[in-house]
Design a protein around this motif. Structure first.
Motif, PDB file in Angstrom:
ATOM      1  N   ILE A   1      -6.820  15.086 -10.819  1.00 60.73           N
ATOM      2  CA  ILE A   1      -7.598  14.385  -9.782  1.00 60.73           C
ATOM      3  C   ILE A   1      -7.288  15.028  -8.440  1.00 60.73           C
ATOM      4  O   ILE A   1      -6.226  15.635  -8.249  1.00 60.73           O
ATOM      5  N   LYS A   2      -8.236  14.880  -7.518  1.00 54.94           N
ATOM      6  CA  LYS A   2      -8.147  15.621  -6.251  1.00 54.94           C
ATOM      7  C   LYS A   2      -7.286  14.968  -5.162  1.00 54.94           C
ATOM      8  O   LYS A   2      -6.512  15.654  -4.494  1.00 54.94           O
ATOM      9  N   PRO A   3      -7.441  13.625  -4.960  1.00 50.84           N
ATOM     10  CA  PRO A   3      -6.750  13.047  -3.785  1.00 50.84           C
ATOM     11  C   PRO A   3      -5.231  13.192  -3.862  1.00 50.84           C
ATOM     12  O   PRO A   3      -4.662  13.268  -4.959  1.00 50.84           O
ATOM     13  N   LYS A   4      -4.597  13.230  -2.732  1.00 56.43           N
ATOM     14  CA  LYS A   4      -3.136  13.190  -2.622  1.00 56.43           C
ATOM     15  C   LYS A   4      -2.451  14.234  -3.506  1.00 56.43           C
ATOM     16  O   LYS A   4      -1.433  13.952  -4.140  1.00 56.43           O
ATOM     17  N   GLY A   5      -3.015  15.419  -3.575  1.00 63.43           N
ATOM     18  CA  GLY A   5      -2.402  16.486  -4.367  1.00 63.43           C
ATOM     19  C   GLY A   5      -2.312  16.155  -5.844  1.00 63.43           C
ATOM     20  O   GLY A   5      -1.497  16.738  -6.569  1.00 63.43           O
TER      21      GLY A   5
ATOM     22  N   SER B   1      -0.598  -4.003  -3.216  1.00 62.15           N
ATOM     23  CA  SER B   1      -0.051  -2.920  -4.044  1.00 62.15           C
ATOM     24  C   SER B   1      -0.983  -1.751  -4.311  1.00 62.15           C
ATOM     25  O   SER B   1      -0.792  -1.034  -5.296  1.00 62.15           O
ATOM     26  N   CYS B   2      -1.964  -1.515  -3.438  1.00 58.84           N
ATOM     27  CA  CYS B   2      -2.791  -0.320  -3.651  1.00 58.84           C
ATOM     28  C   CYS B   2      -1.944   0.923  -3.371  1.00 58.84           C
ATOM     29  O   CYS B   2      -1.402   1.066  -2.270  1.00 58.84           O
ATOM     30  N   PRO B   3      -1.828   1.829  -4.350  1.00 60.81           N
ATOM     31  CA  PRO B   3      -0.968   3.003  -4.143  1.00 60.81           C
ATOM     32  C   PRO B   3      -1.693   4.224  -3.590  1.00 60.81           C
ATOM     33  O   PRO B   3      -1.069   5.269  -3.421  1.00 60.81           O
ATOM     34  N   ASN B   4      -2.993   4.099  -3.331  1.00 62.61           N
ATOM     35  CA  ASN B   4      -3.802   5.313  -3.199  1.00 62.61           C
ATOM     36  C   ASN B   4      -4.348   5.627  -1.805  1.00 62.61           C
ATOM     37  O   ASN B   4      -5.260   6.437  -1.683  1.00 62.61           O
ATOM     38  N   ILE B   5      -3.803   4.996  -0.779  1.00 63.60           N
ATOM     39  CA  ILE B   5      -4.302   5.303   0.564  1.00 63.60           C
ATOM     40  C   ILE B   5      -3.311   6.257   1.233  1.00 63.60           C
ATOM     41  O   ILE B   5      -2.161   5.881   1.497  1.00 63.60           O
ATOM     42  N   PRO B   6      -3.749   7.507   1.487  1.00 60.03           N
ATOM     43  CA  PRO B   6      -2.818   8.473   2.080  1.00 60.03           C
ATOM     44  C   PRO B   6      -2.161   7.906   3.347  1.00 60.03           C
ATOM     45  O   PRO B   6      -2.839   7.353   4.206  1.00 60.03           O
ATOM     46  N   GLY B   7      -0.845   7.990   3.398  1.00 59.97           N
ATOM     47  CA  GLY B   7      -0.120   7.547   4.587  1.00 59.97           C
ATOM     48  C   GLY B   7       0.178   6.061   4.651  1.00 59.97           C
ATOM     49  O   GLY B   7       0.844   5.603   5.578  1.00 59.97           O
ATOM     50  N   LYS B   8      -0.320   5.291   3.693  1.00 57.03           N
ATOM     51  CA  LYS B   8      -0.082   3.832   3.708  1.00 57.03           C
ATOM     52  C   LYS B   8       0.864   3.449   2.570  1.00 57.03           C
ATOM     53  O   LYS B   8       0.571   3.709   1.403  1.00 57.03           O
TER      54      LYS B   8
END
Ligand code: RRO
Length: 292
Positions: free
Chosen positions: A191-195, A110-117
């Motif tokens: 926060i910066k990642p994922k817009g 359930s990691c929500p933070n990997i772009p594209g995954k």
């Protein structure tokens, strides 16, 4: 115990957990290769919790595998969290830890933070296939870390999958993924990642965590242990998770904000609260949420 998340990536951090009142040492989710994680800023405190998109920074599973003897020597159960990018990754890591001295393996779906995954836990078919592969790799108990669900049909679908396999425990919940906090002054995300999209943690998510623990306790009976996590920062928060049906609880945001003293404080608060109610042991209250 601590949750896989903050302050549990390096050996030094894990040693601090061992010396605290945490009931176990839980490692940061690991991947096949070591990772720096997402670009900064990737964690921000909020008035009632936090938002983060860490992006799985970790030392790589072989570093944790090599650390197991030292971690075990610290005298507490060791729970390793793994979070591969594919079933093959998870097979490699579960196999390796099955041949180690860790006590439990928590597979993070359930990691929500990997772009594209996508989060595996929201893909029921993939969860089913992954469990079929991972549950036959050894005798060590394995559990899964689930994403929060928000629909009764999803609780039922996931519970029916879990029942088919010797899953010993589930950990509910991971952060609420892909939330957005905006700073109106700078007109930007914080926060910066994922817009700016990241996992919401802390007080905000406690009602969601409680509902997930409760729903799975009712659907799974007592066959599967449930570790409750999400917004626990006091003894009464832990007690609420106990009433919902949790066997144990994990602390993430509060540990990040307060440090390792939180474990003894919360444990003492829980003991005092239960004593005042005349309860002597956890099972006096576990799962005993009363109807209104
Ligand atoms: O590292 C992370 O960004 C992270 C992970 Br692996 C996870 O499972 N849940 C989360 O909120 N963040």
């Amino acid at each position: 115990m601590n949750a896989s998340g903050p302050r549990c990536t390096s050996y030094d951090e894990l040693k601090v957990i061992a010396k605290s009142a945490s009931a176990a040492i839980v490692t940061k989710s690991c991947t096949i290769e070591s990772r720096e994680g997402n670009p900064e800023p990737r964690y921000q405190n909020l008035p009632l919790g936090s938002i983060q998109s860490m992006g799985l920074p970790n030392l790589g599973y072989q570093a944790y595998l090599a650390m197991v003897p030292e971690l075990k020597a610290l005298g507490k159960p060791v729970i390793v969290s793994i979070s591969g990018f594919s079933i093959e990754d998870n097979i490699e890591m579960v196999s390796a830890f099955q041949n180690s001295d860790v006590d439990l393996i928590e597979v993070n779906f359930s990691c929500p933070n990997i772009p594209g995954k996508a989060q595996v836990a929201y893909d029921f078919e993939q969860t089913d296939r992954a469990l079929a592969a991972l549950c036959q790799l050894g005798d060590k108990p394995i559990g899964i870390k689930l994403a929060p669900y928000f629909d009764m049909s999803h609780f039922v679908a996931m519970a029916n999958i879990i029942k088919q396999y010797p899953v010993k425990f589930i950990t509910c919940i991971n952060s609420i993924g892909n939330t957005l906090v905006i700073d109106p002054h700078s007109e930007r995300p914080i926060i910066k990642p994922k817009g700016g999209f990241g996992g919401l943690c802390g007080d905000y998510i406690k009602p969601v965590g409680l509902a997930n623990v409760r729903a799975f306790r009712e659907l799974l009976g007592d066959d599967v242990q449930i570790i409750g996590v999400g917004g626990i920062k006091s003894g009464t928060d832990a007690f609420e998770y106990l009433l919902a049906g949790a066997d144990a609880v994990q602390i993430a945001t509060c540990f990040e904000k307060e440090g390792p003293e939180c474990f003894s404080r919360i444990e003492n608060e829980l003991k005092a609260f239960m004593k005042a109610k005349g309860y002597n042991k956890l099972t006096d209250a576990k799962g005993k949420l009363k109807p209104l």
